[in-house]
Design an enzyme around this catalytic site. Structure first.
Site, mmCIF file in Angstrom:
data_model
loop_
_atom_site.group_PDB
_atom_site.id
_atom_site.type_symbol
_atom_site.label_atom_id
_atom_site.label_comp_id
_atom_site.label_asym_id
_atom_site.label_seq_id
_atom_site.Cartn_x
_atom_site.Cartn_y
_atom_site.Cartn_z
ATOM 1 N N VAL A 171 -85.559 79.993 90.267
ATOM 2 C CA VAL A 171 -85.365 78.593 90.047
ATOM 3 C C VAL A 171 -86.679 77.930 90.460
ATOM 4 O O VAL A 171 -87.070 77.074 90.229
ATOM 5 C CB VAL A 171 -84.153 78.161 91.265
ATOM 6 C CG1 VAL A 171 -84.537 76.541 91.455
ATOM 7 C CG2 VAL A 171 -83.015 78.485 90.516
ATOM 8 N N GLU A 172 -87.406 78.725 91.512
ATOM 9 C CA GLU A 172 -88.673 78.403 92.018
ATOM 10 C C GLU A 172 -89.914 78.237 90.909
ATOM 11 O O GLU A 172 -90.577 77.407 90.709
ATOM 12 C CB GLU A 172 -89.269 79.112 93.051
ATOM 13 C CG GLU A 172 -88.427 79.034 94.487
ATOM 14 C CD GLU A 172 -88.522 77.492 95.053
ATOM 15 O OE1 GLU A 172 -89.682 76.967 94.602
ATOM 16 O OE2 GLU A 172 -87.592 77.103 95.866
ATOM 17 N N THR A 173 -89.952 79.535 90.111
ATOM 18 C CA THR A 173 -91.086 79.671 89.468
ATOM 19 C C THR A 173 -91.018 80.270 88.234
ATOM 20 O O THR A 173 -91.888 80.444 87.473
ATOM 21 C CB THR A 173 -92.278 80.266 90.136
ATOM 22 O OG1 THR A 173 -91.874 81.499 90.299
ATOM 23 C CG2 THR A 173 -92.592 79.525 91.540
ATOM 24 N N TYR A 369 -79.893 72.671 94.633
ATOM 25 C CA TYR A 369 -80.584 73.768 94.483
ATOM 26 C C TYR A 369 -79.945 75.036 94.907
ATOM 27 O O TYR A 369 -80.054 76.177 94.307
ATOM 28 C CB TYR A 369 -81.972 73.593 95.410
ATOM 29 C CG TYR A 369 -82.801 74.710 95.629
ATOM 30 C CD1 TYR A 369 -83.796 74.728 94.827
ATOM 31 C CD2 TYR A 369 -82.336 75.702 96.754
ATOM 32 C CE1 TYR A 369 -84.515 76.002 94.803
ATOM 33 C CE2 TYR A 369 -83.423 76.715 96.598
ATOM 34 C CZ TYR A 369 -84.432 76.888 95.920
ATOM 35 O OH TYR A 369 -85.285 77.981 96.170
#
Length: 388
Positions: A171-173, A369
């Protein structure tokens, strides 16, 4: 009287005339500094011209990652900041002055940090389609296969399942594909000393000053050129997008090479995410899934259970008494929080979440998230042929 107020109080025709004159006239020297007395960079002094050009172009303007030179060393608050670093952390003044002399002001970071304007209602299904999608799932399977031994080691040591670690980094990168293109020192210095007008401006500036200090300490401890650090517009670094202070507090050297590298070492990234979650409440022995679908009664007696903070507070009898039901029995002794995932005009989804789910929200304070982390990890595991 501010110029905008003056325009509002003029009659219609003179107001239009003055607006035209202001648009055609160059900025005066008085506008070369902001209300705090800081000399503004060239782009801020010609902001009206830049905005006019942007309006003529279709689509959003390109992001300026490089910024422009500003002599931050002339700013009083920067000099005081340097004094503090010298006294507190033993930095050499000449080295800091030379370093900050190369820092650039990044207007795009200022614009990106501003809150988004009010828009459409929150929609979990739309959000999840952007984060739990084929590209991320396929990349998650590849990342998992390439790092299965490290993931297993982190799970054994910290008690965080591999699918959660895979979910967060995805999800982050997208597993290191999108780690940010801003120089971290540029972004942090800009936000530390030129944060945009906001109700909590002073608090936010103090936060970014502490992150700038942490970035300098991290670079010194790990033998990294601080000007080579790249990250997000807010200064987050590496595959897991840790802020510099989180790197100092929670990141681990999980590959044993003597340094922490969240950008290039998937081992360090995996171990650091697991360590972060444990430090923020992850419990190894909590039985059952992180989230369980729930049904709520029409009488809405469950409403007081919503918005009770990022923690699980209720046992199964409390939930039953409030009109919250599940299709299967809840484990005895496990506490849950009631989570609502809004879907725009469609029906809201309700879930019961354990403290491990809320540990993920400490990474990013959003139910959307945390749920996307759970769902992406689940999808990657299923795609690999694993059982849930």
């Amino acid at each position: 009287m501010p110029m905008t107020s003056l325009l509002r109080h003029l009659p219609l025709r003179p107001r239009h005339l003055l607006a035209l004159l202001l648009a055609a006239a160059p900025f005066s020297q008085a506008l070369a500094v902001d209300q705090y007395g800081y000399k503004l960079p060239p782009s801020k002094q010609s902001k009206a011209k830049a905005e006019a050009k942007a309006k003529q172009k279709k689509g959003p303007p390109p992001i300026d990652y490089n910024g422009e030179f500003v002599n931050f060393g002339q700013w009083k608050e920067v000099r005081l900041f340097i004094d503090g670093l010298v006294d507190k952390n033993g930095f050499q003044r000449a080295e800091l002055e030379a370093l900050l002399g190369q820092v650039r002001y990044v207007e795009s970071a200022v614009q990106l940090i501003k809150p988004a304007p009010p828009g459409k209602p929150k929609n979990w299904q739309a959000y999840s389609r952007l984060t739990v999608e084929p590209v991320r799932i396929d990349a998650g399977v590849k990342f998992w296969n390439e790092n299965r031994e490290t993931l297993a080691r982190a799970e054994a040591l910290y008690g965080v399942p591999a699918e959660i670690l895979v979910g967060i980094i995805g999800v982050e990168t997208v597993y290191g594909r999108n780690t940010g293109r801003f120089r971290v020192l540029d972004a942090l210095t800009t936000l530390a000393f030129a944060y945009p007008e906001a109700p909590a401006r002073l608090e936010r500036m103090a936060f970014f000053r502490s992150e700038l200090e942490a970035a300098l300490l991290y670079a010194r401890q790990n033998g990294v050129d601080p000007l080579q650090l790249r990250g997000s517009y807010a200064g987050a670094v590496g595959m897991p997008q840790f802020m510099p202070s989180s790197i100092l507090k929670y990141a681990v050297d999980f590959d044993g090479d003597g340094r922490i590298d969240l950008l290039n070492s998937s081992n360090d990234a995996i171990g650091s995410v697991a360590a972060f979650l444990v430090a923020h409440g992850w419990q190894r022995d909590t039985p059952g899934p992180l989230v369980i679908a729930a049904q709520v009664s029409p009488n809405r007696s469950w409403e007081p259970l919503l918005g009770r903070g990022l923690s699980a507070n209720f046992l199964a009898p409390d939930l039953t008494a409030a009109g919250v039901a599940t299709t299967s029995a809840l484990p005895a002794g496990v506490r849950y929080g009631l989570v609502d995932l809004q879907n725009g005009a469609e029906a809201t989804e309700y879930w019961l979440a354990t403290n491990n789910f809320f540990a993920i929200t400490q990474y990013n304070r959003s139910y959307f998230y945390a749920m996307s982390v759970v769902e992406l990890g689940r999808a990657a595991k299923l795609s690999r042929g694993g059982e849930m």
